[in-house]
Motif scaffolding. Structure first.
Motif, PDB file in Angstrom:
ATOM      1  N   UNK A 253      48.134  49.871  51.648  1.00  0.00           N
ATOM      2  CA  UNK A 253      47.403  48.615  51.469  1.00  0.00           C
ATOM      3  C   UNK A 253      46.221  48.815  50.528  1.00  0.00           C
ATOM      4  N   UNK A 254      45.486  49.894  50.684  1.00  0.00           N
ATOM      5  CA  UNK A 254      44.349  50.153  49.793  1.00  0.00           C
ATOM      6  C   UNK A 254      44.795  50.307  48.351  1.00  0.00           C
ATOM      7  N   UNK A 255      45.918  50.958  48.138  1.00  0.00           N
ATOM      8  CA  UNK A 255      46.427  51.112  46.776  1.00  0.00           C
ATOM      9  C   UNK A 255      46.849  49.769  46.195  1.00  0.00           C
ATOM     10  N   UNK A 256      47.512  48.960  46.995  1.00  0.00           N
ATOM     11  CA  UNK A 256      47.967  47.657  46.516  1.00  0.00           C
ATOM     12  C   UNK A 256      46.813  46.702  46.235  1.00  0.00           C
ATOM     13  N   UNK A 257      45.724  46.859  46.961  1.00  0.00           N
ATOM     14  CA  UNK A 257      44.611  45.909  46.874  1.00  0.00           C
ATOM     15  C   UNK A 257      43.467  46.386  45.990  1.00  0.00           C
ATOM     16  N   UNK A 258      43.682  47.447  45.216  1.00  0.00           N
ATOM     17  CA  UNK A 258      42.565  48.051  44.491  1.00  0.00           C
ATOM     18  C   UNK A 258      41.867  47.064  43.552  1.00  0.00           C
ATOM     19  N   UNK A 259      42.619  46.138  42.967  1.00  0.00           N
ATOM     20  CA  UNK A 259      41.998  45.190  42.034  1.00  0.00           C
ATOM     21  C   UNK A 259      41.157  44.144  42.737  1.00  0.00           C
ATOM     22  N   UNK A 260      41.254  44.051  44.053  1.00  0.00           N
ATOM     23  CA  UNK A 260      40.360  43.146  44.776  1.00  0.00           C
ATOM     24  C   UNK A 260      38.957  43.723  44.882  1.00  0.00           C
ATOM     25  N   UNK A 261      38.840  45.030  44.631  1.00  0.00           N
ATOM     26  CA  UNK A 261      37.545  45.696  44.703  1.00  0.00           C
ATOM     27  C   UNK A 261      37.129  46.297  43.373  1.00  0.00           C
TER      28      UNK A 261
END
Length: 480
Positions: A253-261
Motif C-alpha cells: 500500500x505504501x508503494x502504491x500510494x507514494x504519490x499521495x505523499x
C-alpha cells in the motif's frame, strides 16, 4: 520548572512532532514535562526554505487544531497574535507559504514554556525510571518522547564525497547561492527536487546557471494526488486500519500510494514547464533546461574540477550515458534508523522492518514496565502508513500520546466515508504489535531474545470505539 529534575515525559528533539506534544501538554503542568533540543534556537528545514515554496497541506493541519481547535498554539491564533489575520485572508494564498509555517512553528516554540534549546541529550538509560544524560546534567522521567527527525540520505553513488559542490538539498539555501554560469545536476523527482529546479531556472542575469539537468527514477515528473478519496488515507481511521494489516500488505500500500505523499504540486509543475518554455522559445536558450525522468545515477567520479555522473536509462540499462556537472544537488529524501542516544536500552526495544516496533499509542514495544514508555514520533510509516512521516496526523498522534500520559481516552472524530474493511471481517483493532510479539515468543520483537510486552494502556483501545474510528511522513516529501 526551576529545580525540577524529574518529569512525566522528556522529549528529545523539538521539531513539529514534539512541539505539538509540548503544546498539547502545556495546559497540564503537573507533573511537569520537558522538551530538549541541541540547537541554539528553533529551526525547521532552514537550509531548504526556498523563496516561494508552499506547503502541500491544509492550514488546519498545524500543531494542535485537529486535536484541540481551542488551543492557543494554533496557526490561526498565531496570525491573530501577530496582527495579520486579515492580511493573510486577503492574500488568498493557494497554500501556506512554507517560510510562514516555519515562522509559526518558531512562534509556538517561544510560547511553550517547557521547551529548552541549546541542550543536547547524549543518552537515555533505564533503572526503574529513565535517566536522561545531557551535556549539562542528568534528569529522570517516567516516559521519553523521541522526535529527532530523519537524516538526509544520498544514494550510494553519491556517498563518500565531502565537497561544497556536491550536497544534499537540506543545505541548498546556504550552498547554492553562487551557481551562475555553472552546470548543475538535480537528482530526485519529488517536490524538493522540483523546487530546486524551479529556483535555479528562475534566476536572472549572471545568477542563472549555464545548464540545469533534472534526473528522476520515476517514469515522469508526476503530480501529487491531492484528491478527496486519496486524502481519506490521511485520516485517523485509515491509519488504524493500516496498522491492523499484515506487513507485506502495508508495504504494498505504501508503494502504491507514494504519490499521495511524495508527488509534485501541480502549481510547481506548471511553473517549471512555463520557465522551460521561456528559456527554449522566448530567451532562445534551448540547452539550458534538461529534463530526464526514468534515469538512475549509478556512479559519480571526479573529472578535474567537475563531476562525471554515470546515468542509466531504465528502459535501456545496457547503454549508460555520462553527464558532466560542476555542482550536484541530491534531492533524495531522508531516512530514519536506530538512534545512538537509545543505545543503553537498545536491546530492550523491539525493532522490525527498519523501524522501532510500536503499539497503538506509538510507544515502542519493550520488556520494561507497562507504565514506562519510549514514544517514537515520525518513525513508523511501515506500521502506520505514509501519513506518519508528515504533518497530516501530527496533532492526532500527539493527542494519542498525551492521552496515554494523562490516563484518558478522548472521543474520536467520525469515521471516513470510505469503508476500509468488511463490516463482518476481522477488525483492525484486533491487532496490536506488542501483544503479537508476546504471543509469538522472544524472537518476535528482537533477534537477541527480548520480548516486547503489550502496554497495559493498549487493552482499552483494542475493544473500544477508537479501534474502529481512529488511526494510529521531506523533507517536503513529508509535509502533506
Amino acid at each position: 520548572m526551576t529545580g525540577t529534575s524529574h518529569f512525566r515525559v522528556i522529549g528529545v528533539g523539538v521539531g513539529p512532532a514534539n512541539l505539538s506534544l509540548a503544546a498539547l501538554l502545556h495546559p497540564h503542568p503537573d507533573p511537569p514535562s520537558l522538551f530538549l533540543d541541541r540547537k541554539a534556537a528553533f529551526g525547521w528545514h532552514d537550509g531548504q526554505q526556498i523563496p516561494g515554496s508552499l506547503l502541500q497541506v491544509s492550514v488546519l493541519k498545524d500543531l494542535v487544531s485537529l486535536a484541540d481547535p481551542t488551543s492557543q498554539f494554533s496557526f490561526l491564533n498565531y496570525l491573530h497574535d501577530q496582527g495579520r489575520i486579515y492580511h493573510f485572508i486577503n492574500a488568498q494564498f493557494d497554500a501556506v507559504p512554507r517560510q510562514e509555517f516555519r515562522n509559526y512553528l518558531e512562534w509556538a516554540s517561544w510560547r511553550v514554556k517547557n521547551v529548552v534549546f541549546g541542550e543536547e541529550v547524549r543518552s537515555v538509560d533505564f533503572d526503574g525510571v529513565f535517566r536522561v544524560r545531557t551535556g549539562e546534567r542528568v534528569l529522570t522521567a517516567d516516559n521519553i518522547s523521541v522526535g529527532v527527525g530523519a537524516r538526509p540520505w544520498i544514494p550510494p553513488a553519491g556517498q563518500g564525497w565531502n565537497s561544497p559542490s556536491q550536497f544534499h538539498v537540506c543545505d541548498f539555501v546556504d550552498k547554492a547561492a553562487d551557481l551562475g554560469g555553472k552546470r548543475v545536476v538535480v537528482v530526485g523527482g519529488g517536490q524538493s527536487g522540483a523546487e530546486v529546479l524551479l529556483d535555479l531556472i528562475s534566476r536572472e542575469g549572471p545568477g542563472l546557471p549555464s545548464r540545469v539537468s533534472w534526473f528522476s527514477r520515476r517514469r515522469n515528473f508526476l503530480p501529487i494526488d491531492d484528491t478527496p478519496f486519496t486524502n481519506e488515507c490521511y485520516t485517523p481511521c485509515h491509519s488504524e486500519y493500516f496498522y491492523g494489516l499484515e506487513h507485506t500488505t502495508r508495504e504494498r500500500i505504501n508503494q502504491e500510494a507514494v504519490l499521495s505523499s511524495d508527488g509534485i504540486s501541480v502549481s510547481t509543475l506548471r511553473a517549471i514547464y512555463q520557465r522551460a518554455y521561456h528559456h527554449r522559445f522566448v530567451a532562445r536558450s534551448p540547452g539550458l533546461v534538461r529534463l530526464c525522468p526514468n534515469r538512475e545515477i549509478t556512479g559519480v567520479r571526479r573529472a578535474g574540477a567537475a563531476w562525471e555522473l554515470t546515468v542509466v536509462d531504465n528502459d535501456r540499462p545496457g547503454l549508460p550515458a555520462y553527464v558532466t556537472a560542476d555542482v550536484i544537488v541530491w534531492s533524495t529524501g531522508f531516512r530514519t534508523g536506530r538512534l545512538d542516544l537509545l543505545a543503553p536500552v537498545a536491546d530492550r526495544l523491539a525493532w522490525a522492518d527498519g523501524e522501532y516496533q510500536v503499539d497503538r499509542d506509538f510507544a515502542v514495544c519493550w520488556d520494561g514496565p507497562a507504565d514506562r514508555s519510549v514514544f517514537i514520533q515520525n518513525g513508523a510509516p511501515a506500521q502506520r502508513g505514509l501519513a506518519d512521516k508528515n504533518l497530516s496526523l501530527l496533532a492526532w498522534r500527539s493527542q494519542r500520546i498525551a492521552d496515554r500520559l494523562l490516563g484518558v481516552q478522548r472521543e474520536e472524530q467520525l469515521p471516513a466515508f470510505v469503508d476500509w474493511t468488511n463490516a463482518d471481517g476481522p477488525a483492525a483493532a484486533d491487532k496490536d504489535a506488542c501483544a503479537a510479539a508476546d504471543r509469538a515468543g522472544p524472537t518476535a520483537a528482537n533477534a537477541d531474545g527480548h520480548t516486547a510486552r503489550r502496554d497495559a494502556h493498549a487493552a482499552p483501545d483494542a475493544d473500544g470505539p477508537a479501534a474502529a474510528d481512529t488511526d494510529g511522513h521531506t523533507a517536503w516529501e513529508g509535509t502533506r
